[in-house]
Design an enzyme around this catalytic site. Sequence first.
Site, PDB file in Angstrom:
ATOM      1  N   VAL A  32      60.107  49.440  47.924  1.00 13.45           N
ATOM      2  CA  VAL A  32      59.836  48.237  48.721  1.00 13.45           C
ATOM      3  C   VAL A  32      58.562  48.441  49.531  1.00 13.45           C
ATOM      4  O   VAL A  32      57.687  47.566  49.581  1.00 13.45           O
ATOM      5  CB  VAL A  32      61.040  47.895  49.631  1.00 13.45           C
ATOM      6  CG1 VAL A  32      60.692  46.748  50.570  1.00 13.45           C
ATOM      7  CG2 VAL A  32      62.258  47.530  48.783  1.00 13.45           C
TER       8      VAL A  32
ATOM      9  N   PRO B 194      58.231  61.076  55.490  1.00 11.25           N
ATOM     10  CA  PRO B 194      58.114  62.456  54.991  1.00 11.25           C
ATOM     11  C   PRO B 194      57.530  62.436  53.578  1.00 11.25           C
ATOM     12  O   PRO B 194      57.954  61.601  52.756  1.00 11.25           O
ATOM     13  CB  PRO B 194      59.566  62.951  54.978  1.00 11.25           C
ATOM     14  CG  PRO B 194      60.285  62.077  55.968  1.00 11.25           C
ATOM     15  CD  PRO B 194      59.612  60.747  55.888  1.00 11.25           C
TER      16      PRO B 194
ATOM     17  N   ALA C 188      57.952  64.119  51.038  1.00  8.95           N
ATOM     18  CA  ALA C 188      58.912  64.311  49.950  1.00  8.95           C
ATOM     19  C   ALA C 188      59.560  62.998  49.531  1.00  8.95           C
ATOM     20  O   ALA C 188      60.076  62.885  48.429  1.00  8.95           O
ATOM     21  CB  ALA C 188      59.987  65.305  50.381  1.00  8.95           C
TER      22      ALA C 188
ATOM     23  N   ASP D 242      65.236  43.453  54.121  1.00  7.95           N
ATOM     24  CA  ASP D 242      66.661  43.198  53.873  1.00  7.95           C
ATOM     25  C   ASP D 242      67.489  42.895  55.110  1.00  7.95           C
ATOM     26  O   ASP D 242      68.717  42.867  55.033  1.00  7.95           O
ATOM     27  CB  ASP D 242      67.324  44.383  53.131  1.00  7.95           C
ATOM     28  CG  ASP D 242      66.844  44.466  51.692  1.00  7.95           C
ATOM     29  OD1 ASP D 242      66.557  43.408  51.127  1.00  7.95           O
ATOM     30  OD2 ASP D 242      66.747  45.580  51.157  1.00  7.95           O
TER      31      ASP D 242
END
Lengths: 260, 260
Positions: free
Chosen positions: A37, A57, A59, A120
Site C-alpha cells: 500500500v 525498518p 527489512a 483502511d
Amino acid sequence: MAEPSQQQFPEVQGGGSLIIAWQVKGKTVLVVGGGEVAAGRILHCLNADANVTVVSPAARLNPEVAYRVAQRQVSHIDRKFETSDLEGADMVLVAVDDPAASTAIWKLCKARRIPANIADVPPECDFYFGSVHRDGPLQIMVSTNGKGPRLASIIRKFIAKHLPSNAGRAIDTVGQLRVRLREMAPRPEEGPKRMAWMMKVSDAYPWDEMCGLTDEDIGNLLRFYPSNKVPSLDTLKDMRADAEGKRGEFDGSFGFSVGS
Amino acid sequence: MAEPSQQQFPEVQGGGSLIIAWQVKGKTVLVVGGGEVAAGRILHCLNADANVTVVSPAARLNPEVAYRVAQRQVSHIDRKFETSDLEGADMVLVAVDDPAASTAIWKLCKARRIPANIADVPPECDFYFGSVHRDGPLQIMVSTNGKGPRLASIIRKFIAKHLPSNAGRAIDTVGQLRVRLREMAPRPEEGPKRMAWMMKVSDAYPWDEMCGLTDEDIGNLLRFYPSNKVPSLDTLKDMRADAEGKRGEFDGSFGFSVGS
C-alpha cells in the site's frame, strides 16, 4: 419561462467527496510503512513532485519501495515511526498493520493540523485515494466514495480504453498554443483578444483531433491570430511543408483549399 | 526473466498533482465571495456534505448563491471578510476580485494551517479544482493540471457520454450486495470466504451490465453464496419472478437454463 425555483440551479447531490488536485510539489510527504500500500502511495506522491520520506525498518520494505530508496527517489528512515518524524511534514500517509500505532499517529497529526490518511481506517482520514489514469498533463481520478475500490479501478481502465490515444497531447497542444500566443502578442491590452481567439480555437476543433496537431501546425495556426480567424483543420494540414501538391502562401483568409 | 531494473516498477511521471477525495462531511468550509466562481465551489462542497459559510455583502451575491442562502443550504455572513471568520474553519475558498485582500487571507490561512484555495492565483493554493462528473456514488474528476480548464470540462463531458447510463448504479449494486452478504453471513471467520466470493462476482460480470441488476437479482444472487458459486447473468435474469416461461426452484447448481 423558467420559474425562479430550484430548477434554475443545479440540485445538491450529497454523499460525495470534494475531489481536489492537491499540490505537493516541493513539499514533504511522510510515508509511515513500506509495504505494498505504501508503494502505491509513494508513486502517487512522486508523480506529483513531492519530497517523500519513508519511515520503516529496512527489512520490511517491499521490493518496489526498496528500489525507490536505492535509487534515491525517496528519503528513508530505517526504523519505526517516532513523533519527531512529523517535524516539517506537510502531509502524512500511514500504511502499517498496527491499528494502535496508526491511531496514535493520526492523533499526533490532528494536534499539529497535518493532513493525514490512515490506510483502511476511513474515520482516520482527511482524504481518500482513488484510481487515477495519467496521460501527461491529463489526470482522471475515479472515486466510488469507498463503495467499491475494485470497481473504481475497472472504471478507470474502461475510461482509459475509450479516450483517444495521446489525449494528454491535446492538452499540451493547447498549453503550447497559449504560451506561444502570449509570446507573439504579449501586450496586456491584448488579453481579451487572446482569450477570445483561444476560445474560438477550442470551439472550432474537436478536442480529440487536437492530439494530432504538430509544432508546425501550431506555428501555422498562430498566423491566423492577427486577423482573428481560425482555419479548418484540413486547411492546417494542407499548410504542412510536406503536404501533397502545390501549397499557396497564407493570404489571411480561411476556408481556402490547397493541395489535393 | 525480467531484470531487477526500473522496468519492474512503474516509472515516475512527474508534473502531476496528488488527486484526492477530501472528506468535508460535517466540516466547516468558509467561502469568501459570492460570485459565479464561489457558486461553483459552494455546490462542490454541498455535494460533499460540508457545512458551508459564505462571507459576502448580500448585494454582491449572484442569483445561485442568493438562492442557496435563502434555502438555508449555506450560512451567510452579510459583510466583507474579517479575520475572526477563520475561527472554526476547516477549509477556506476565496473567490473575490481583490488580489490584495486575497493574499492577506491566504497568509492568515497559512499561519493557522488551514487548507486554502485562492481562485485564479495558483501559487496561493494548497489544491486546485477540476471538472467533476457525478453519478450517485461515482465521481470522476478531470484535471489538466492548470493547462486547460476548458478542455477539462470537454473531456469530462466526453467521458460522461461514453460511460454506460446509470454507471453509478453498478457501484450501488456492489455496495448493496456487500452489505446484504454481511447480514446473511455475519461471522468474522467468514470474512475471507465473503471477500473471495465478492471478487468472483466482480470477475464474472462486466461492470457495465451490473447497472441493470435489480434488488430481486441481488437476492437471487446471494442464494449462490453458500455453495460459493456465481451464476451467469442470464441465469439471474431467468430467475426473475416475471421471467417468461416456467421457472424452476434454485437447486444449488448453476448454469441451468430456465424459461425460453
